[in-house]
Design a protein around this motif. Structure first.
Motif, mmCIF file in Angstrom:
data_model
loop_
_atom_site.group_PDB
_atom_site.id
_atom_site.type_symbol
_atom_site.label_atom_id
_atom_site.label_comp_id
_atom_site.label_asym_id
_atom_site.label_seq_id
_atom_site.Cartn_x
_atom_site.Cartn_y
_atom_site.Cartn_z
ATOM 1 N N SER A 124 0.802 -1.231 0.000
ATOM 2 C CA SER A 124 0.000 0.000 0.000
ATOM 3 C C SER A 124 0.830 1.274 0.000
ATOM 4 C CB SER A 124 -0.936 0.007 1.210
ATOM 5 O OG SER A 124 -1.793 -1.094 1.210
ATOM 6 N N ILE B 203 2.527 1.956 -3.270
ATOM 7 C CA ILE B 203 1.543 2.387 -4.269
ATOM 8 C C ILE B 203 1.154 3.839 -4.012
ATOM 9 C CG2 ILE B 203 -0.709 1.921 -5.295
ATOM 10 C CD1 ILE B 203 -0.378 -0.986 -4.208
ATOM 11 N N GLU B 204 1.015 4.216 -2.734
ATOM 12 C CA GLU B 204 0.716 5.610 -2.409
ATOM 13 C C GLU B 204 1.807 6.549 -2.909
ATOM 14 O OE1 GLU B 204 -2.112 5.587 1.575
ATOM 15 O OE2 GLU B 204 0.027 6.033 1.774
ATOM 16 N N ASP C 34 1.329 7.066 -6.408
ATOM 17 C CA ASP C 34 0.154 7.927 -6.545
ATOM 18 C C ASP C 34 0.522 9.387 -6.292
ATOM 19 O OD1 ASP C 34 -2.456 8.702 -6.910
ATOM 20 O OD2 ASP C 34 -3.279 7.515 -5.267
ATOM 21 N N LEU D 44 -1.230 -0.009 -11.614
ATOM 22 C CA LEU D 44 -2.500 -0.658 -11.300
ATOM 23 C C LEU D 44 -3.104 -1.299 -12.538
ATOM 24 C CD1 LEU D 44 -4.076 2.031 -8.937
ATOM 25 C CD2 LEU D 44 -2.814 -0.023 -8.303
ATOM 26 N N LYS E 254 -4.750 -6.843 -7.973
ATOM 27 C CA LYS E 254 -4.959 -6.427 -6.587
ATOM 28 C C LYS E 254 -5.317 -7.627 -5.720
ATOM 29 C CE LYS E 254 -6.710 -1.871 -7.944
ATOM 30 N NZ LYS E 254 -7.884 -0.960 -7.898
ATOM 31 N N ARG F 211 -6.456 4.627 0.106
ATOM 32 C CA ARG F 211 -7.132 4.343 -1.157
ATOM 33 C C ARG F 211 -6.620 3.051 -1.785
ATOM 34 N NH1 ARG F 211 -10.026 8.883 -3.013
ATOM 35 N NH2 ARG F 211 -9.399 10.826 -1.973
ATOM 36 N N HIS F 212 -5.543 2.508 -1.256
ATOM 37 C CA HIS F 212 -4.924 1.317 -1.834
ATOM 38 C C HIS F 212 -4.769 0.225 -0.774
ATOM 39 C CE1 HIS F 212 -4.159 3.821 -5.322
ATOM 40 N NE2 HIS F 212 -3.613 4.711 -4.530
#
Length: 483
Positions: A48, A51-52, A55, A64, A69, A88-89
């Motif tokens: 997570s 990934i943030e 982002d 993504l 996922k 969000r992830h």
């Protein structure tokens, strides 16, 4: 003289290079491979917080779109539910390293990173004014700073004289991507050695992992060694042939005693190696890079004093140490042993409760990271939640404000704040009417203002006051420029 030379063009090196270019720093990456192509898919998966970070730079959608996922992870044999984490992830993204590197390469090409391929670094010579980087070709480069992102056997770390400390390997495993001529077994095997299995990746390719009977040498294995290991475990070698990738890994766990030695810094596997259990390696290195990038850029550009780089070690070394402990604990459960199985089962019972399950889930995903930055509010030192906010430019997410890797001063009402003299800081008046929720801590008192560093971590919180803001701006964004 180059501003920064990065040795190594894996995920860590590319992420760092991209961060430096966003900040306007001239950087060159030295890579021994002739291309970014990897033989085989290699490891894979990012969690997570990584990934943030993608982002925050506006490039997460690329990853993504190609990954899968998975809203759970495992510790021992216990399922960790990630779906309830406040992000969000809330998932792991299954994506092999070859794809991660390809997508990062697209990004660094876009931001103008220079990569010299087929370049083998054989030594460095640090000095007071810079670092000489010696190449196998006989050429030398000069840089103000050098970052070793050159893996667990880092030449940069060795040449800088930085100790690599931690437990030696107790077992080794062979991993390969091969073709086979026989049917695969229905399931893998876990015995007193460790984990063994074969998994079909494509119609033609099979991923093989087999734990060796004895600790193997620090050399690349042969196909005959893989065949021998499979016969010992399964009674057949399944007719393995045509390997696209064959390697040996161990459960050795080591960490650099210091992530910085003067003008030399380490990131990724050059700073820490561990068992692949848990899939933390790629993300941990990318998180190192995002912590270091903006700090190194500010020092190179003369915005901040050189001692800002000391905070890189102070913040990331404890995070790395905690991750290494997790991988050591996780690897214990990857072999058949009655005592270890008893411990695994006991922990499994504990992890059925929400509190312990969430604690380990936050650790695995990197959402539990809290840097010791001082300050009384629980947000200080933790990553800013990706809130939906209203601004003069319209509705947006907080992470959108971080796409250019600049510090952000966010106001949510309260007294009008002044950031004159810190022109690099993006000053935004915003509204938000929902709750502020942090991993592990839950809901926290909504602040009236926050100073967010380029890496997304909160450096200062205001509660109807500007007290401490000027000091925080100076510490993290350099001295004010009075025009």
């Amino acid at each position: 003289m180059h501003d920064v030379v990065i040795v190594g063009c894996g995920p860590t090196g590319m992420m760092l290079a991209g961060e430096l270019r966003l900040a306007g720093v001239e950087v060159v990456v030295l890579e021994r491979r002739e291309s970014q192509h990897l033989a085989g898919a290699r490891g894979g998966g990012i969690h997570s917080r990584t990934i943030e970070l993608l982002d925050q730079r506006g490039i997460a959608d690329r990853f993504l779109a190609e990954g899968t996922k998975m809203d759970a992870a495992t510790f021992g044999s216990t399922r960790l539910d990630l779906s309830g984490l406040p992000t969000r992830h809330p998932y792991t993204l299954a994506l092999f390293q070859n794809h991660i590197e390809r997508l990062l390469l697209e990004w660094v090409d876009e931001v103008g990173v220079a990569i010299r391929r087929g370049t083998d670094v054989v030594g460095i010579a640090p000095g007071d004014e810079g670092v000489e980087v010696r190449l196998a070709s006989g050429e030398s480069l000069r840089a103000r700073y050098v970052v070793g992102a050159d893996g667990g056997r880092s030449i940069v770390r060795r040449e800088a004289g930085i100790e690599f400390v931690g437990p030696d390997a107790t077992r080794s495993s062979l991993i390969a991507e091969v073709e086979v001529t026989e049917e695969l077994p229905q399931a893998g095997v876990v015995d007193e050695r460790g984990v063994h299995g074969l998994h079909r990746m494509t119609d033609d390719t099979v991923r093989v992992v087999v734990t060796e009977a004895q600790l193997g040498p620090a050399t690349e294995p042969t196909l005959d060694e893989l065949r021998h290991g499979l016969i010992e475990v399964f009674g057949t070698d399944f007719g393995v042939h045509s390997p696209s990738w064959l390697s040996r890994f161990t459960d050795a766990t080591r960490q650099a005693a210091s992530y910085r030695q003067g003008r030399v810094l380490l990131a990724g596997d050059a700073a820490h190696v561990h068992s692949p259990s848990g899939g933390l390696g790629i993300g941990l290195g990318m998180q190192d890079a995002v912590n270091l990038g903006w700090k190194l850029a500010q020092v190179v550009r003369g915005i901040s004093a050189d001692d800002l780089l000391d905070t890189y070690h102070a913040e990331r070394h404890p995070v790395g140490a905690r991750a290494l402990k997790y991988t050591m604990a996780q690897s214990l459960f990857q072999k058949a042993d009655p005592r270890q199985e008893a411990l695994r089962d006991l922990l499994g019972e504990v992890l059925t409760f929400d509190g312990p399950n969430t604690l380990i889930a936050a650790l695995v995903t990197g959402l539990d990271v809290a840097y010791d930055l001082g300050g009384g509010h629980p947000l200080v030192g933790r990553r800013i939640p990706d809130l939906d906010i209203g601004t003069a430019a319209g509705r947006m997410r907080v992470f959108e404000l971080l796409h250019q890797a600049r510090p952000v001063l966010l106001e949510f009402g309260g007294p009008k704040l002044v950031s004159d003299g810190w022109d690099r800081v993006r000053h935004v008046a915003a509204t938000h009417h929902g709750v502020w929720e942090l991993p592990l801590l839950g809901e926290v008192v909504a602040p009236t203002a926050v100073l967010v560093r380029p890496d997304g971590y909160v450096a200062w919180v205001g509660q109807d006051t500007a007290e401490g803001l000027a000091e925080a701006l100076t510490r993290w964004c350099g001295a004010a420029r009075h025009l």
